[in-house]
Motif scaffolding. Structure first.
Motif, PDB file in Angstrom:
ATOM      1  N   UNK A 326     -38.705  -0.691   4.751  1.00 14.99           N
ATOM      2  CA  UNK A 326     -38.056   0.588   5.319  1.00 14.99           C
ATOM      3  C   UNK A 326     -37.998   0.339   6.912  1.00 14.99           C
ATOM      4  N   UNK A 327     -39.046  -0.074   7.499  1.00 16.85           N
ATOM      5  CA  UNK A 327     -38.988  -0.119   8.931  1.00 16.85           C
ATOM      6  C   UNK A 327     -38.050  -1.291   9.325  1.00 16.85           C
ATOM      7  N   UNK A 328     -37.834  -2.169   8.758  1.00 22.81           N
ATOM      8  CA  UNK A 328     -36.854  -3.325   9.124  1.00 22.81           C
ATOM      9  C   UNK A 328     -35.503  -2.529   8.897  1.00 22.81           C
ATOM     10  N   UNK A 329     -35.478  -1.653   7.755  1.00 29.14           N
ATOM     11  CA  UNK A 329     -33.877  -1.194   7.779  1.00 29.14           C
ATOM     12  C   UNK A 329     -33.707  -0.048   8.903  1.00 29.14           C
ATOM     13  N   UNK A 330     -34.762   0.548   9.165  1.00 27.37           N
ATOM     14  CA  UNK A 330     -34.400   1.483  10.226  1.00 27.37           C
ATOM     15  C   UNK A 330     -34.346   0.917  11.778  1.00 27.37           C
ATOM     16  N   UNK A 331     -34.922  -0.305  11.886  1.00 26.87           N
ATOM     17  CA  UNK A 331     -34.613  -0.950  13.160  1.00 26.87           C
ATOM     18  C   UNK A 331     -33.212  -1.622  13.120  1.00 26.87           C
ATOM     19  N   UNK A 332     -32.742  -2.008  11.867  1.00 28.99           N
ATOM     20  CA  UNK A 332     -31.370  -2.463  11.837  1.00 28.99           C
ATOM     21  C   UNK A 332     -30.339  -1.392  12.230  1.00 28.99           C
ATOM     22  N   UNK A 333     -30.637  -0.161  11.657  1.00 34.27           N
ATOM     23  CA  UNK A 333     -29.811   0.993  11.753  1.00 34.27           C
ATOM     24  C   UNK A 333     -30.006   1.375  13.382  1.00 34.27           C
ATOM     25  N   UNK A 334     -31.259   1.313  13.898  1.00 36.00           N
ATOM     26  CA  UNK A 334     -31.361   1.621  15.414  1.00 36.00           C
ATOM     27  C   UNK A 334     -30.584   0.546  16.178  1.00 36.00           C
ATOM     28  N   UNK A 335     -30.766  -0.591  16.027  1.00 36.40           N
ATOM     29  CA  UNK A 335     -30.390  -1.344  17.154  1.00 36.40           C
ATOM     30  C   UNK A 335     -28.971  -2.054  16.753  1.00 36.40           C
ATOM     31  N   UNK A 336     -28.757  -2.643  15.740  1.00 41.66           N
ATOM     32  CA  UNK A 336     -27.550  -3.471  15.518  1.00 41.66           C
ATOM     33  C   UNK A 336     -26.589  -2.332  14.969  1.00 41.66           C
ATOM     34  N   UNK A 337     -27.135  -1.057  14.320  1.00 38.78           N
ATOM     35  CA  UNK A 337     -26.102   0.046  13.803  1.00 38.78           C
ATOM     36  C   UNK A 337     -25.690   0.754  15.009  1.00 38.78           C
ATOM     37  N   UNK A 338     -26.558   1.034  16.033  1.00 33.65           N
ATOM     38  CA  UNK A 338     -26.291   1.778  17.081  1.00 33.65           C
ATOM     39  C   UNK A 338     -26.690   3.317  16.768  1.00 33.65           C
ATOM     40  N   UNK A 339     -27.367   3.532  15.866  1.00 36.13           N
ATOM     41  CA  UNK A 339     -27.569   5.170  15.600  1.00 36.13           C
ATOM     42  C   UNK A 339     -28.502   5.790  16.400  1.00 36.13           C
ATOM     43  N   UNK A 340     -29.409   5.069  16.809  1.00 34.53           N
ATOM     44  CA  UNK A 340     -30.326   5.730  17.958  1.00 34.53           C
ATOM     45  C   UNK A 340     -30.918   6.811  17.286  1.00 34.53           C
ATOM     46  N   UNK A 341     -31.788   6.388  16.040  1.00 32.31           N
ATOM     47  CA  UNK A 341     -32.492   7.522  15.344  1.00 32.31           C
ATOM     48  C   UNK A 341     -33.659   7.952  15.967  1.00 32.31           C
ATOM     49  N   UNK A 342     -34.497   7.103  16.577  1.00 35.90           N
ATOM     50  CA  UNK A 342     -35.810   7.154  17.181  1.00 35.90           C
ATOM     51  C   UNK A 342     -35.863   8.183  18.413  1.00 35.90           C
ATOM     52  N   UNK A 343     -34.771   8.329  19.040  1.00 36.91           N
ATOM     53  CA  UNK A 343     -34.588   9.459  20.240  1.00 36.91           C
ATOM     54  C   UNK A 343     -34.439  10.652  19.526  1.00 36.91           C
ATOM     55  N   UNK A 344     -34.098  10.817  18.239  1.00 38.72           N
ATOM     56  CA  UNK A 344     -33.897  12.307  17.701  1.00 38.72           C
ATOM     57  C   UNK A 344     -35.201  12.816  17.606  1.00 38.72           C
ATOM     58  N   UNK A 345     -36.468  12.445  17.654  1.00 41.34           N
ATOM     59  CA  UNK A 345     -37.443  13.198  17.465  1.00 41.34           C
ATOM     60  C   UNK A 345     -37.833  14.029  18.904  1.00 41.34           C
ATOM     61  N   UNK A 346     -37.139  13.686  19.803  1.00 38.17           N
ATOM     62  CA  UNK A 346     -37.246  14.336  21.290  1.00 38.17           C
ATOM     63  C   UNK A 346     -36.497  15.552  21.346  1.00 38.17           C
ATOM     64  N   UNK A 347     -35.492  15.732  20.339  1.00 35.74           N
ATOM     65  CA  UNK A 347     -34.588  16.847  20.345  1.00 35.74           C
ATOM     66  C   UNK A 347     -35.011  17.670  18.970  1.00 35.74           C
ATOM     67  N   UNK A 348     -35.546  18.992  19.235  1.00 30.01           N
ATOM     68  CA  UNK A 348     -35.759  19.708  18.093  1.00 30.01           C
ATOM     69  C   UNK A 348     -34.619  20.025  17.226  1.00 30.01           C
ATOM     70  N   UNK A 349     -33.294  20.303  17.933  1.00 32.00           N
ATOM     71  CA  UNK A 349     -32.123  20.501  16.947  1.00 32.00           C
ATOM     72  C   UNK A 349     -32.013  19.439  15.893  1.00 32.00           C
ATOM     73  N   UNK A 350     -31.981  18.162  16.535  1.00 27.04           N
ATOM     74  CA  UNK A 350     -31.661  16.920  15.863  1.00 27.04           C
ATOM     75  C   UNK A 350     -32.859  16.765  14.850  1.00 27.04           C
ATOM     76  N   UNK A 351     -34.106  17.131  15.215  1.00 33.42           N
ATOM     77  CA  UNK A 351     -35.304  16.925  14.244  1.00 33.42           C
ATOM     78  C   UNK A 351     -35.137  17.426  13.035  1.00 33.42           C
TER      79      UNK A 351
END
Length: 613
Positions: A326-351
């Motif tokens: 799961x970590x590898x899949x999320x990293x692929x989505x975060x980096x190669x996929x350009x989703x930037x999902x990790x940054x969403x935890x700092x935005x409560x609306x997106x969280x």
């Protein structure tokens, strides 16, 4: 009036005193609102209906001297009895947060994370867990309040502790601890983040987004109760309140009480912990929650339960493999996929929309976005059980963790695997290889394409709750003869059959490419062999059991640790695990057959050279 009527209906239905319930209930404003037949609902469905029903939010919740409706005692299993007690009645008006979207998102975050893939019945979620923690928090504090009125506990104290229990997991990301403990540090190492911080952020957002009228001092206290320590609240707040939801002194808190019972029942291995007995003996002495010394063995069993669950369930080898996938899949989505999902935890609306459903979202988006295809393929591997493979396992001593972290690295394993392959080919070339060492029907795979990222080294700490120390030493007890004096229990006060260690490290080595199973194991063992020689350790390859002596041996004596166990002067952590050893060329079932490797120069003459020798 309507709220009081509904409370009576719910109470009667749960106690099986009501045979029929009108399907129409008249509200205080005169309008008619439809409600399901309460008598036909299961206790859990009844609880959800009570929470979601608008009637449960009407009218005053504090009437007369009784601030809350009477809690009926349903005849059910212990795991669900206390949870139902919380769910059957509305929480105080200021804590009526369970219907908000910030809290409802917890329905889509599984409590056990990836362990659900091993135990399909463990599908419970953080929403249920938080309700149970809120219930136990109120039960414990109410029990203390009834026995010690001199403490001056108020309705505010009880309500705010209950709210802290209800909201303590608001900040969990997808797959629970996989997100904050593994994914976030790997993609944002310079921005430390913990789910406790996320819970505080989401609680602030919950209050602001829903225009909840609550004092600023109450908000500060709730967030400190979630953190388990005094930071921003008023210094006059009672110190022992911080040990109820998150106890950092000894780990005995209602959060663990709930998930011990809930998780064990979900996996089909239900444990028995008499919380009613434990709560009945809870007493505050010197601003600390203490327990009757006669329940010392019960508390020890609670700590032992924690260790068992972590070792057998939370750190199951398959669950850990899925975590890394799961970590590898999320990293692929975060980096190669350009989703930037990790940054969403700092935005409560997106969280609010960040849950386990992220897997389905990535799979759906990959249909039109080819950059997300690798991440979606990784999720498909999980569903098809094409998992990373554990090639070796060992339990090492707590103090040796740093030794292994520094000397047993992925880089060294890959380098040793390639050296081992070259040696094998040289032996084969000159006819000195051993036929017994090779798995029949397999060809040793060339690790030329084996990369550092294909190897995983997992070091998971397992302990009773306080690292390598005996957690019972951190609990204060009292006796009936001295109700206002507390002290720690000594080894002989409850038992002398204690383990020599209260903490260990579970070391697992995984390969992402199953065709390199043997290569990675051989490389890992070569690195450990080098470390063993460096440390001057000797390998014990003889597994035979020695014949017992005719005369009994004298009791073993020696230096003891602070927890009372004998210190071991020699470690078996550097020895090979004979139970996981495989022959050269081994590949797990289902691994695609390796391509026919072209023989190197001079290799054709190897059989003839071997015959001549």
């Amino acid at each position: 009036m309507a709220a009081a009527l509904e409370h009576r209906l719910v109470r009667a239905a749960s106690c099986k005193l009501l045979q029929k319930t009108p399907s129409r209930v008249r509200s205080g404003s005169g309008s008619v609102r439809r409600s399901p037949s309460v008598a036909l609902l299961s206790p859990f469905a009844l609880a959800v209906w009570t929470f979601s029903s608008p009637l449960a939010q009407d009218g005053p919740l504090h009437q007369g001297s009784n601030p809350r409706p009477h809690r009926c005692q349903c005849q059910a299993s212990q795991v669900y009895r206390y949870a139902r007690s919380t769910q059957l009645f509305s929480l105080p008006k200021k804590s009526n947060h369970q219907g908000r979207r910030q809290f409802q998102r917890l329905r889509n975050i599984k409590q056990l994370g990836t362990s659900y893939y091993v135990w399909p019945g463990a599908s419970h979620n953080r929403f249920e867990h938080c309700l149970g923690v809120a219930c136990l928090a109120r039960k414990l504090l109410t029990a203390i309040r009834s026995r010690q009125p001199e403490l001056g506990l108020t309705d505010r104290d009880v309500d705010l502790v209950e709210i802290a229990g209800l909201c303590h997991d608001l900040g969990h990301g997808p797959w629970s601890h996989v997100w904050d403990a593994m994914f976030m540090p790997s993609v944002l190492p310079d921005r430390p983040w913990k789910h406790e911080e996320g819970s505080e952020m989401m609680f602030d957002f919950l209050v602001k987004d829903n225009n909840i009228d609550i004092e600023d001092a109450d908000v500060k206290l709730i967030k400190d109760l979630i953190a388990g320590e005094r930071r921003h609240c008023d210094p006059s707040e009672k110190q022992f309140l911080f040990d109820i939801v998150a106890n950092k002194k000894n780990g005995l808190d209602v959060d663990k009480f709930d998930y011990f019972l809930r998780d064990s029942r979900a996996i089909g291995e239900e444990i028995k912990i008499s919380l009613s007995l434990l709560f009945s003996s809870a007493r505050v002495i010197d601003n600390e929650i203490c327990y009757d010394v006669k329940h010392c063995n019960l508390i020890y069993e609670i700590y032992n339960t924690r260790f068992r669950l972590h070792k057998l369930v939370y750190n199951h080898k398959t669950a850990k493999a899925i975590e890394y996938m799961i970590i590898d899949a999320l990293k692929l989505a975060q980096n190669e996929g350009g989703m930037k999902i990790a940054e969403r935890v700092f935005d409560p609306e997106s969280m609010c929309t960040l849950t386990d459903e992220l897997m389905s979202l990535i799979e759906y988006m990959s249909i039109t976005d080819p950059k997300l295809k690798p991440a979606a393929d990784m999720f498909q591997r999980i569903k098809q059980r094409k998992l990373y493979k554990q090639v070796d396992f060992k339990t090492i001593q707590w103090a040796e963790r740093q030794l292994f972290e520094q000397n047993v690295t992925r880089e060294k394993i890959v380098e040793a695997a390639k050296l081992n392959y070259n040696k094998h080919m040289d032996d084969r070339k000159y006819g000195t290889d051993k036929a017994d060492d090779k798995e029949e029907g397999f060809e040793l795979e060339d690790p030329e394409n084996l990369e550092v990222d294909d190897v995983i080294i997992s070091l998971s700490p397992m302990h009773y709750g306080m690292g390598p120390e005996n957690p019972v030493d951190h609990v204060k007890f009292y006796s009936r003869q001295s109700l206002n004096q507390s002290r720690s229990a000594q080894l002989g006060d409850y038992s002398i059959l204690m383990p020599p260690f209260f903490g260990e490290i579970s070391l697992r080595v995984y390969t992402k490419k199953p065709e390199y199973y043997y290569n990675v194991q051989a490389g890992y063992r070569a690195v450990v062999q080098e470390l063993r020689e460096k440390q001057g350790q000797e390998v014990r390859s003889d597994l035979s059991v020695p014949t017992p002596p005719l005369t009994p041996l004298a009791p073993t004596t020696g230096p003891r640790s602070s927890s009372g166990g004998l210190r071991r002067t020699a470690s078996a952590s550097l020895n090979e695990n004979p139970w996981t050893t495989v022959k050269a060329g081994f590949q797990p079932p289902g691994t695609p057959s390796p391509k026919k490797r072209k023989a190197s120069v001079g290799e054709e003459d190897a059989p003839e050279a071997k015959r001549r020798s």
